[in-house]
Design a protein around this motif. Structure first.
Motif, PDB file in Angstrom:
ATOM      1  N   THR A 149       0.838  -1.203   0.000  1.00  0.00           N
ATOM      2  CA  THR A 149       0.000   0.000   0.000  1.00  0.00           C
ATOM      3  C   THR A 149       0.868   1.247   0.000  1.00  0.00           C
ATOM      4  N   PHE A 150       1.926   1.247   0.822  1.00  0.00           N
ATOM      5  CA  PHE A 150       2.847   2.386   0.829  1.00  0.00           C
ATOM      6  C   PHE A 150       3.400   2.635  -0.574  1.00  0.00           C
ATOM      7  N   ALA A 151       3.899   1.577  -1.214  1.00  0.00           N
ATOM      8  CA  ALA A 151       4.502   1.732  -2.541  1.00  0.00           C
ATOM      9  C   ALA A 151       3.473   2.219  -3.556  1.00  0.00           C
ATOM     10  N   SER A 152       2.278   1.646  -3.530  1.00  0.00           N
ATOM     11  CA  SER A 152       1.234   2.045  -4.469  1.00  0.00           C
ATOM     12  C   SER A 152       0.826   3.498  -4.261  1.00  0.00           C
ATOM     13  N   ASN A 153       0.675   3.917  -2.996  1.00  0.00           N
ATOM     14  CA  ASN A 153       0.286   5.296  -2.720  1.00  0.00           C
ATOM     15  C   ASN A 153       1.371   6.286  -3.129  1.00  0.00           C
ATOM     16  N   VAL A 154       2.632   5.926  -2.870  1.00  0.00           N
ATOM     17  CA  VAL A 154       3.731   6.794  -3.290  1.00  0.00           C
ATOM     18  C   VAL A 154       3.724   6.945  -4.812  1.00  0.00           C
ATOM     19  N   GLU A 155       3.555   5.850  -5.514  1.00  0.00           N
ATOM     20  CA  GLU A 155       3.574   5.925  -6.978  1.00  0.00           C
ATOM     21  C   GLU A 155       2.391   6.729  -7.517  1.00  0.00           C
ATOM     22  N   THR A 156       1.223   6.630  -6.852  1.00  0.00           N
ATOM     23  CA  THR A 156       0.080   7.435  -7.270  1.00  0.00           C
ATOM     24  C   THR A 156       0.351   8.920  -7.047  1.00  0.00           C
ATOM     25  N   LEU A 157       0.922   9.277  -5.894  1.00  0.00           N
ATOM     26  CA  LEU A 157       1.244  10.675  -5.635  1.00  0.00           C
ATOM     27  C   LEU A 157       2.308  11.191  -6.602  1.00  0.00           C
TER      28      LEU A 157
END
Length: 563
Positions: free
Chosen positions: A547-555
């Motif tokens: 989730t951290f990685a996915s959220n960072v990539e979305t931002l």
């Protein structure tokens, strides 16, 4: 900012405010707010969550316990993709978008954690241990190769070594090859992976040293006369392995190595890997691929739920990596097998099931083609593995007292290993093949910089024009991600990973009665009962690296639209 963009952003603010579920007072996250949220989240993950730069899959929300599939606790990290590799690449994405060296330093930390876990056999196993006393049991290169042979296995299963190598190579490039430890570890891994390649171009599932069979004469795949219906317990680690896409990830990691280091022998090894896939295509009547092959190039048993068969899953992956090889080499040999394989896979698509098992329904939603993971050699009948009870006790091998039989019946199958695969790639592969045949081979090569841990799986994406504005969905998602950060800079979500003091875990293959203190309870089929020491229940909020990685990539994606 141009007048056009300013006007468009103002219009988008009005549009966002009208989206159902978004507050009428909501504002579009600006560049400064997005950068601040990104830095706060990464700062928390780097300073509070990491162990020596590396990560687990998931953590209790209070960080009291972390675990992955094979690693757990405060002195271990995982090398599997959903842990350290994904987080490292998220840091790199943030660095590329912002130029902030904080993110590059965080990615360097992750790479150095992997350096400390590199084995003398050249690659990585599922975990890295940082406890000094326990490290003595492992064959870590950083510690002078003092461990035992049994703790020195380079693992190509589950994209472990390949993902770690990609992280090292990309961090090495981002650092302009200036970190001697990271650069040397990448070269050491590549040298040993080339040495471990069999003469036919394949790699084993795992190895402790270059395999003895590397001098064998290549031969084409064939069918065994017979095969045992019960698991023989053979050591499958040296088999030519396609399972979990290990061969595809190995080939593509070498293609990327050739790009980053300009070394022709990496490209040559990748091509030999493709040559093996050509040899491994089964003859008629099933011109597709198996999950693993023995030294006679015949489909063979691996684990007790992986029988000799033609696979509906890895066969699609093989075709994707062959298309990738064609993109990189313009060698038409790599796409020659695809029409036969596509026609075969279309024939074995399962008929529509009016009342599918729940797991099948999740894998193959209504309207999507569905294939059995395993198809019986020669007959094409779908094979399934029956559900069985599992008892797990820390420090001991899993006990499976019943079930795990080969069956033609899909009514009660194991749930920890999917018995079906989605067939949506079949149409995509056919379309991509037709498109490539029409295209100029010089114009279909992939970009110089690849993304993700398995770039060969990526679908074609239309590039975002430089003046593009964020779409409604991306804007709403970025705003939600920023709002969901807690005061620490963490994203938490419902879930449980248990506790560190596990005593026993039992998975019920059928309804069972459980007695606790003289009182009886029913454990339903498919449920698991776990017992922990101490009276405090497990925390039911978690922090997930994925989730951290996915959220960072979305931002990061959102941020690039604001710059």
């Amino acid at each position: 900012m141009t007048p056009f963009r300013t006007a468009s952003l103002l219009g988008l603010l009005s549009l966002v405010a009208s989206i159902p579920g978004v507050s009428q007072t909501a504002t579009l996250p600006g560049q400064a707010q997005t950068i601040e949220a990104l830095r706060r989240a990464a700062g928390f993950y780097r300073s509070q969550v990491s162990t020596s730069g590396g990560y687990h899959f998931r953590y209790a929300a209070d960080l009291s316990y972390g675990r992955s599939e094979h690693a757990e606790g405060p002195t271990q990290i995982t090398v599997q993709r959903a842990g350290t590799p994904l987080v490292a690449l998220a840091y790199l994405a943030a660095f590329d978008a912002t130029g902030d060296s904080f993110y590059l330093d965080a990615a360097r930390d992750a790479a150095r954690a992997l350096v400390r876990g590199q084995l003398c056999s050249g690659g990585w196993d599922y975990i890295v241990e940082f406890d000094d006393a326990k490290r003595a049991e492992y064959g870590y290169r950083a510690d002078g190769c003092k461990g035992t042979r049994g703790r020195n296995p380079t693992t190509l299963d589950d994209n472990v070594t390949q993902a770690a190598l990609r992280v090292l190579m990309r961090v090495d490039r981002a650092l302009e090859f200036g970190d001697g430890e990271i650069h040397a570890a990448a070269e050491y891994a590549l040298d040993h992976l080339l040495a471990a390649q069999y003469a036919n171009g394949a790699w084993p599932q795992r190895f402790f040293e270059p395999p003895v069979a590397a001098s064998q004469t290549p031969q084409r795949a064939s069918y065994p006369e017979t095969w045992p219906r019960t698991w023989p317990g053979a050591d499958y680690r040296g088999y030519y392995t396609l399972n979990d896409n290990s061969q595809a990830d190995m080939i593509d990691a070498l293609l990327e190595a050739a790009r980053i280091y300009g070394e022709p022998r990496y490209l040559e090894a990748a091509r030999r890997g493709g040559d093996f896939l050509l040899l491994a295509q089964m003859p008629d009547p099933q011109p597709a691929w198996a999950q693993q092959y023995d030294e006679q190039m015949q489909p063979a048993w691996a684990r007790l739920f992986e029988p000799p068969s033609i696979t509906g899953g890895e066969s699609q992956s093989v075709m994707r990596i062959l298309l990738t090889l064609y993109r990189e080499t313009a060698d038409a040999r790599y796409i020659e097998p695809l029409p036969r394989a596509l026609e075969y896979l279309r024939r074995i698509v399962l008929p529509e099931d009016p009342d599918p098992p729940l797991r099948k329904k999740r894998i193959c939603p209504a309207g999507t083609p569905c294939l059995a993971r395993f198809n019986e050699l020669r007959t094409n009948r779908p094979l399934y593995i029956t559900k069985g009870t599992q008892v797990r006790v820390p420090g001991q091998a899993t006990i499976r007292p019943d079930g795990y039989e080969v069956s033609y019946d899909d009514s009660s199958t194991i749930e920890h290993y999917a018995m079906w695969v989605n067939g949506s790639w079949i149409g995509e592969i056919a379309d991509e093949l037709a498109s490539m045949r029409r295209a100029d081979p010089a114009k279909i090569r992939r970009p110089d910089r690849l993304s993700g841990l398995s770039p060969w799986q990526d679908r074609e994406r239309d590039p975002i024009p430089g003046d593009a504005l964020p779409g409604d969905a991306l804007t709403e998602k970025a705003a939600g991600i920023i709002a969901a950060l807690d005061e620490r800079g963490a994203w938490t979500e419902p879930g449980t990973i248990g506790k560190a003091d596990s005593v026993v875990s039992v998975f019920a293959a059928e309804d069972m009665a459980v007695t606790v203190g003289g009182r009886s309870f029913t454990l339903k089929e498919g449920e698991t009962i776990e017992v922990f020491r101490g009276g405090k229940p497990p925390i039911e909020q978690v922090i997930a690296s994925s989730t951290f990685a996915s959220n960072v990539e979305t931002l990061v994606e959102y941020l690039t639209t604001l710059q």
